[in-house]
Scaffold this motif. Structure first.
Motif, short mmCIF file in Angstrom:
data_model
loop_
_atom_site.label_atom_id
_atom_site.label_comp_id
_atom_site.label_asym_id
_atom_site.label_seq_id
_atom_site.Cartn_x
_atom_site.Cartn_y
_atom_site.Cartn_z
N LYS A 1 -14.90 4.90 13.01
CA LYS A 1 -13.94 5.85 12.45
C LYS A 1 -13.38 5.29 11.15
CE LYS A 1 -12.38 7.20 17.10
NZ LYS A 1 -13.43 6.41 17.79
N PRO A 2 -12.78 6.16 10.32
CA PRO A 2 -12.14 5.63 9.12
C PRO A 2 -11.08 4.60 9.51
CG PRO A 2 -12.31 8.02 9.00
CD PRO A 2 -12.73 7.63 10.38
N PHE A 3 -11.07 3.49 8.80
CA PHE A 3 -10.12 2.41 9.09
C PHE A 3 -8.72 2.86 8.67
CE2 PHE A 3 -8.22 -1.85 8.25
CZ PHE A 3 -8.49 -2.42 9.50
N VAL A 4 -7.75 2.66 9.55
CA VAL A 4 -6.43 3.27 9.32
C VAL A 4 -5.71 2.73 8.09
CG1 VAL A 4 -4.25 3.92 10.37
CG2 VAL A 4 -6.28 3.73 11.79
N HIS A 5 -5.44 1.45 8.03
CA HIS A 5 -4.71 0.94 6.86
C HIS A 5 -5.69 0.44 5.81
CE1 HIS A 5 -1.14 1.47 9.20
NE2 HIS A 5 -1.63 0.70 10.15
N PHE A 6 -6.46 1.39 5.29
CA PHE A 6 -7.57 1.04 4.41
C PHE A 6 -7.09 0.71 3.00
CE2 PHE A 6 -11.00 2.60 1.47
CZ PHE A 6 -11.88 1.55 1.69
N ASN A 7 -7.60 -0.39 2.46
CA ASN A 7 -7.31 -0.76 1.08
C ASN A 7 -8.61 -1.29 0.46
OD1 ASN A 7 -6.66 -2.27 -1.24
ND2 ASN A 7 -4.56 -2.57 -0.52
N ALA A 8 -9.23 -0.44 -0.36
CA ALA A 8 -10.56 -0.76 -0.92
C ALA A 8 -10.54 -2.05 -1.73
CB ALA A 8 -11.05 0.40 -1.77
N LYS A 9 -9.51 -2.21 -2.56
CA LYS A 9 -9.43 -3.40 -3.42
C LYS A 9 -9.32 -4.67 -2.57
CE LYS A 9 -7.84 -5.81 -7.24
NZ LYS A 9 -8.11 -7.16 -6.72
#
Length: 317
Positions: A8-16
């Motif tokens: 699933k999409p990761f909840v606290h997502f931060n690409a950088k």
């Protein structure tokens, strides 16, 4: 509809932040494989694309190229494949299975029998754009006879709609007459036309009616009447009509329960179904084989490669 993927999409997502962690994991002597696979198997494909862009922006390097140079073997194959958008991945698989000497029929059959009409239409578009030729034309150049004809029908992605009650019994009888009952060979055309064109709901009823008439499942008749690639394709179509997750549960079992694991198939299925229907595949697997998919993967693979597959599988049932 509730979401049936295991990734699933990761909840606290931060690409950088992910891009920086990956860079750090790959810089210097030795690679922290564990960190690499932990991040990339627990982010959705859309998030992986964002990480790829952030990586380029922050570090001026191509993430996929770096992954290729740092990882090796089956783990590299798996992680690099995870970085492709799903339909691009399908398209590349199809293109690779068609180019060069010999065709990888297994991949053609699996993708064309199992993808939704919308997905197939997208694959056809991307194929033309990426490879400058038509998928249908390339498949026709590599196949022949009724096997080719079935692929061409599937590529139209235009099954009829709904159930035609007046035709259920008729279709079942025609299939029976074309196979089991026919003396001196099988009428392949009948099978290809009915299995390729009728709606999923309609075919489900035809299979029920067929069983009453023939005294066996249609799969059994196909195994008795057909051989080679056409047999494999028709069986895949029937299995996908009955249940796409059931088909993939069966395919996963086949990839692991022989002498020597078919890692190519294992990787391909785990990646392409991780955001589609892995939860349903797991449920079917447990029901069909009495053990969890997680356990089978655990017994059949090892190291970081095995760990990455288990992440994609999600939980243990």
């Amino acid at each position: 509809m509730d979401y049936r993927g295991s990734v699933k999409p990761f909840v606290h997502f931060n690409a950088k932040q992910d891009a920086d962690i990956l860079r750090k994991a790959m810089k210097g002597i030795g690679t922290d494989e564990d960190m690499v696979l932990k991040i990339l198997t627990t982010r959705s494909n859309e998030q992986r694309q964002a990480i790829k862009a952030a990586y380029k922006k922050a570090h001026g390097k191509d993430l996929v190229k770096d992954l290729k140079s740092e990882l090796g073997g089956k783990l590299e194959e798996l992680i690099v494949a995870l970085m492709s958008p799903p339909r691009v991945y399908d398209t590349d698989l199809l293109h690779n299975s068609l180019k060069g000497a010999g065709t990888d029929d297994k991949i053609l059959i699996e993708i064309l029998a199992s993808r939704t009409p919308e997905q197939l239409k997208e694959i056809i578009k991307i194929y033309k754009k990426e490879h400058g030729s038509k998928l249908e034309k390339d498949i026709m150049g590599d196949t022949s006879g009724h096997y080719q004809r079935m692929f061409v029908i599937l590529l139209q992605a235009e099954r009829e709609q709904g159930v035609d009650e007046s035709r259920v019994e008729k279709d079942a009888k025609e299939l029976f007459a074309a196979g089991e009952k026919k003396k001196g060979g099988t009428d392949e055309e009948k099978f290809v036309n009915i299995l390729g064109n009728r709606s999923i709901e309609h075919l489900m009823e035809v299979f029920e009616a067929y069983k009453k008439i023939a005294g066996c499942d249609i799969e059994e008749s196909i195994r008795g009447e057909f051989t080679g690639n056409l047999e494999a394709l028709l069986l895949a179509v029937v299995k996908c009509v009955r249940s796409v997750p059931g088909y993939f549960a069966y395919s996963l079992r086949e990839s692991m329960r022989r002498a020597g694991t078919d890692d190519e198939s294992l990787i391909r299925i785990m990646i392409s179904r991780s955001e589609e229907d892995m939860l349903d595949i797991r449920a079917h697997y447990k029901k069909m084989y009495g053990e969890s998919l997680h356990r089978t993967i655990q017994d059949d693979t090892d190291g970081d490669y095995g760990k990455a597959l288990l992440y994609l599988c999600g939980g243990d049932d």
